[in-house]
Design a protein around this motif. Structure first.
Motif, PDB file in Angstrom:
ATOM      1  N   SER A   1      10.129  -4.837  -7.220  1.00 48.79           N
ATOM      2  CA  SER A   1      10.545  -4.860  -8.875  1.00 48.79           C
ATOM      3  C   SER A   1       9.374  -4.996  -9.636  1.00 48.79           C
ATOM      4  CB  SER A   1      11.721  -5.594  -9.094  1.00 48.79           C
ATOM      5  OG  SER A   1      11.333  -6.903  -8.755  1.00 48.79           O
ATOM      6  N   ASP A   2       8.579  -6.150  -9.275  1.00 50.87           N
ATOM      7  CA  ASP A   2       7.478  -6.597  -9.878  1.00 50.87           C
ATOM      8  C   ASP A   2       6.152  -5.427  -9.982  1.00 50.87           C
ATOM      9  OD1 ASP A   2       8.342  -9.001 -10.385  1.00 50.87           O
ATOM     10  OD2 ASP A   2       7.237  -9.903  -8.937  1.00 50.87           O
ATOM     11  N   PHE A   3       6.284  -4.609  -8.896  1.00 50.26           N
ATOM     12  CA  PHE A   3       5.215  -3.612  -8.887  1.00 50.26           C
ATOM     13  C   PHE A   3       5.578  -2.496  -9.865  1.00 50.26           C
ATOM     14  CE2 PHE A   3       2.054  -3.568  -5.134  1.00 50.26           C
ATOM     15  CZ  PHE A   3       1.933  -4.744  -5.230  1.00 50.26           C
ATOM     16  N   GLN A   4       7.025  -1.846  -9.594  1.00 53.70           N
ATOM     17  CA  GLN A   4       7.591  -1.215 -10.544  1.00 53.70           C
ATOM     18  C   GLN A   4       7.353  -1.433 -11.877  1.00 53.70           C
ATOM     19  OE1 GLN A   4       9.041   1.600  -9.273  1.00 53.70           O
ATOM     20  NE2 GLN A   4       9.497   2.434 -11.269  1.00 53.70           N
ATOM     21  N   ALA A   5       7.513  -2.956 -12.685  1.00 53.04           N
ATOM     22  CA  ALA A   5       7.432  -3.066 -13.974  1.00 53.04           C
ATOM     23  C   ALA A   5       5.895  -2.910 -14.346  1.00 53.04           C
ATOM     24  CB  ALA A   5       7.931  -4.365 -14.214  1.00 53.04           C
ATOM     25  N   ARG A   6       4.866  -3.362 -13.290  1.00 55.27           N
ATOM     26  CA  ARG A   6       3.398  -3.322 -13.715  1.00 55.27           C
ATOM     27  C   ARG A   6       2.827  -2.077 -13.535  1.00 55.27           C
ATOM     28  NH1 ARG A   6       0.978  -8.459 -10.512  1.00 55.27           N
ATOM     29  NH2 ARG A   6      -0.967  -7.679 -11.650  1.00 55.27           N
ATOM     30  N   TYR A   7       3.272  -1.324 -12.535  1.00 59.03           N
ATOM     31  CA  TYR A   7       2.210  -0.065 -12.257  1.00 59.03           C
ATOM     32  C   TYR A   7       2.921   1.232 -12.221  1.00 59.03           C
ATOM     33  CZ  TYR A   7      -0.332  -3.958 -10.444  1.00 59.03           C
ATOM     34  OH  TYR A   7      -1.146  -5.028 -10.196  1.00 59.03           O
ATOM     35  N   ALA A   8       4.272   1.227 -12.429  1.00 53.94           N
ATOM     36  CA  ALA A   8       5.051   2.653 -12.256  1.00 53.94           C
ATOM     37  C   ALA A   8       4.644   3.449 -13.477  1.00 53.94           C
ATOM     38  CB  ALA A   8       6.590   2.404 -12.433  1.00 53.94           C
ATOM     39  N   LYS A   9       4.231   4.705 -13.411  1.00 53.34           N
ATOM     40  CA  LYS A   9       3.975   5.528 -14.537  1.00 53.34           C
ATOM     41  C   LYS A   9       5.030   6.346 -15.327  1.00 53.34           C
ATOM     42  CE  LYS A   9      -0.518   6.418 -12.399  1.00 53.34           C
ATOM     43  NZ  LYS A   9      -1.367   7.233 -11.650  1.00 53.34           N
TER      44      LYS A   9
ATOM     45  N   ARG B   1       1.008  -1.162   0.001  1.00 52.70           N
ATOM     46  CA  ARG B   1       0.040  -0.010  -0.148  1.00 52.70           C
ATOM     47  C   ARG B   1       0.877   1.140  -0.014  1.00 52.70           C
ATOM     48  NH1 ARG B   1      -4.704  -0.244   4.344  1.00 52.70           N
ATOM     49  NH2 ARG B   1      -5.433   1.423   2.714  1.00 52.70           N
ATOM     50  N   ARG B   2       1.971   1.278   0.752  1.00 52.61           N
ATOM     51  CA  ARG B   2       2.730   2.462   0.942  1.00 52.61           C
ATOM     52  C   ARG B   2       3.449   2.585  -0.457  1.00 52.61           C
ATOM     53  NH1 ARG B   2       4.886   1.839   5.403  1.00 52.61           N
ATOM     54  NH2 ARG B   2       5.989   0.100   4.877  1.00 52.61           N
ATOM     55  N   TRP B   3       3.929   1.536  -1.298  1.00 54.61           N
ATOM     56  CA  TRP B   3       4.336   1.624  -2.642  1.00 54.61           C
ATOM     57  C   TRP B   3       3.487   2.212  -3.518  1.00 54.61           C
ATOM     58  CZ3 TRP B   3       3.995   0.740  -7.584  1.00 54.61           C
ATOM     59  CH2 TRP B   3       4.990   0.828  -8.582  1.00 54.61           C
ATOM     60  N   LEU B   4       2.414   1.702  -3.567  1.00 56.74           N
ATOM     61  CA  LEU B   4       1.087   2.350  -4.416  1.00 56.74           C
ATOM     62  C   LEU B   4       0.985   3.607  -4.067  1.00 56.74           C
ATOM     63  CD1 LEU B   4      -1.253  -0.847  -4.338  1.00 56.74           C
ATOM     64  CD2 LEU B   4       0.313   0.095  -6.508  1.00 56.74           C
ATOM     65  N   ASP B   5       0.650   4.137  -2.851  1.00 49.08           N
ATOM     66  CA  ASP B   5       0.598   5.389  -2.440  1.00 49.08           C
ATOM     67  C   ASP B   5       1.721   6.350  -2.922  1.00 49.08           C
ATOM     68  OD1 ASP B   5      -1.906   4.663  -1.409  1.00 49.08           O
ATOM     69  OD2 ASP B   5      -1.017   4.667   0.841  1.00 49.08           O
ATOM     70  N   GLU B   6       2.815   5.874  -2.886  1.00 47.19           N
ATOM     71  CA  GLU B   6       4.291   6.675  -3.205  1.00 47.19           C
ATOM     72  C   GLU B   6       4.150   7.061  -4.762  1.00 47.19           C
ATOM     73  OE1 GLU B   6       7.335   4.946  -1.368  1.00 47.19           O
ATOM     74  OE2 GLU B   6       6.984   5.414   0.689  1.00 47.19           O
ATOM     75  N   HIS B   7       3.430   5.958  -5.472  1.00 48.76           N
ATOM     76  CA  HIS B   7       3.641   5.684  -6.822  1.00 48.76           C
ATOM     77  C   HIS B   7       2.282   6.408  -7.568  1.00 48.76           C
ATOM     78  CE1 HIS B   7       7.233   3.926  -5.907  1.00 48.76           C
ATOM     79  NE2 HIS B   7       7.795   4.151  -7.000  1.00 48.76           N
ATOM     80  N   GLN B   8       1.310   7.073  -6.569  1.00 47.79           N
ATOM     81  CA  GLN B   8       0.102   7.299  -7.022  1.00 47.79           C
ATOM     82  C   GLN B   8      -0.855   6.397  -8.026  1.00 47.79           C
ATOM     83  OE1 GLN B   8       1.135  11.374  -8.631  1.00 47.79           O
ATOM     84  NE2 GLN B   8       1.878  11.904  -6.626  1.00 47.79           N
ATOM     85  N   VAL B   9      -0.656   5.261  -7.456  1.00 43.86           N
ATOM     86  CA  VAL B   9      -1.403   4.254  -8.089  1.00 43.86           C
ATOM     87  C   VAL B   9      -2.778   4.014  -7.360  1.00 43.86           C
ATOM     88  CG1 VAL B   9      -1.782   1.910  -8.699  1.00 43.86           C
ATOM     89  CG2 VAL B   9       0.526   3.051  -8.930  1.00 43.86           C
ATOM     90  N   THR B  10      -3.802   4.145  -8.153  1.00 42.73           N
ATOM     91  CA  THR B  10      -5.094   4.098  -7.675  1.00 42.73           C
ATOM     92  C   THR B  10      -5.460   2.664  -7.402  1.00 42.73           C
ATOM     93  OG1 THR B  10      -5.837   6.385  -8.979  1.00 42.73           O
ATOM     94  CG2 THR B  10      -7.603   4.824  -8.058  1.00 42.73           C
ATOM     95  N   TYR B  11      -5.953   2.422  -6.066  1.00 41.75           N
ATOM     96  CA  TYR B  11      -6.509   1.214  -5.809  1.00 41.75           C
ATOM     97  C   TYR B  11      -7.643   1.277  -4.935  1.00 41.75           C
ATOM     98  CZ  TYR B  11      -3.807   1.593  -1.597  1.00 41.75           C
ATOM     99  OH  TYR B  11      -3.293   2.049  -0.345  1.00 41.75           O
TER     100      TYR B  11
END
Length: 114
Positions: free
Chosen positions: A106-114, A16-26
């Motif tokens: 690294s998986d989150f980076q590949a899938r969700y980074a903008k 959740r912290r990673w998603l929030d920091e990368h402004q990924v909506t979930y």
């Protein structure tokens, strides 16, 4: 995207912290608070195996006193998961690509980074 877990799980907190920091909506679904239904678990099992979904290394598994624990198949695993949702490896993520389990930066980076 929907992220399933429990709010006090360290791995869920990291995701959740990673998603929030990368402004990924979930949308967060706390299955301890919000519950978990059989169709949801069965839908996950279309993408991942019950062996991947079931956390046999956690406290809930070690403390579980249930005869089904010793002779698991998919049906028994689903029944145990529904009775004890904290048996699920966390987090479970549903998105347009399907279902994934766990947090790997690294998986989150590949899938969700903008």
């Amino acid at each position: 995207m929907k992220l399933f877990g429990i709010k006090n799980c360290d791995t869920v907190k990291k995701a959740r912290r990673w998603l929030d920091e990368h402004q990924v909506t979930y949308q967060f679904h706390d299955f301890r608070k919000d519950g978990l239904e059989q169709p949801t678990v069965e839908q996950w099992l279309n993408s991942v195996s019950w062996e991947q979904l079931l956390n046999k290394r956690g406290t809930t598994w070690r403390q579980l006193d249930d005869p089904r624990k010793d002779q698991l198949d998919q049906q028994a695993a689903v029944e145990l998961i529904l009775a004890h949702p904290t048996l699920i490896k966390r987090p479970v993520i549903e998105d347009e690509s399907g279902v994934s389990i766990g947090f790997n930066e690294s998986d989150f980076q590949a899938r969700y980074a903008k």
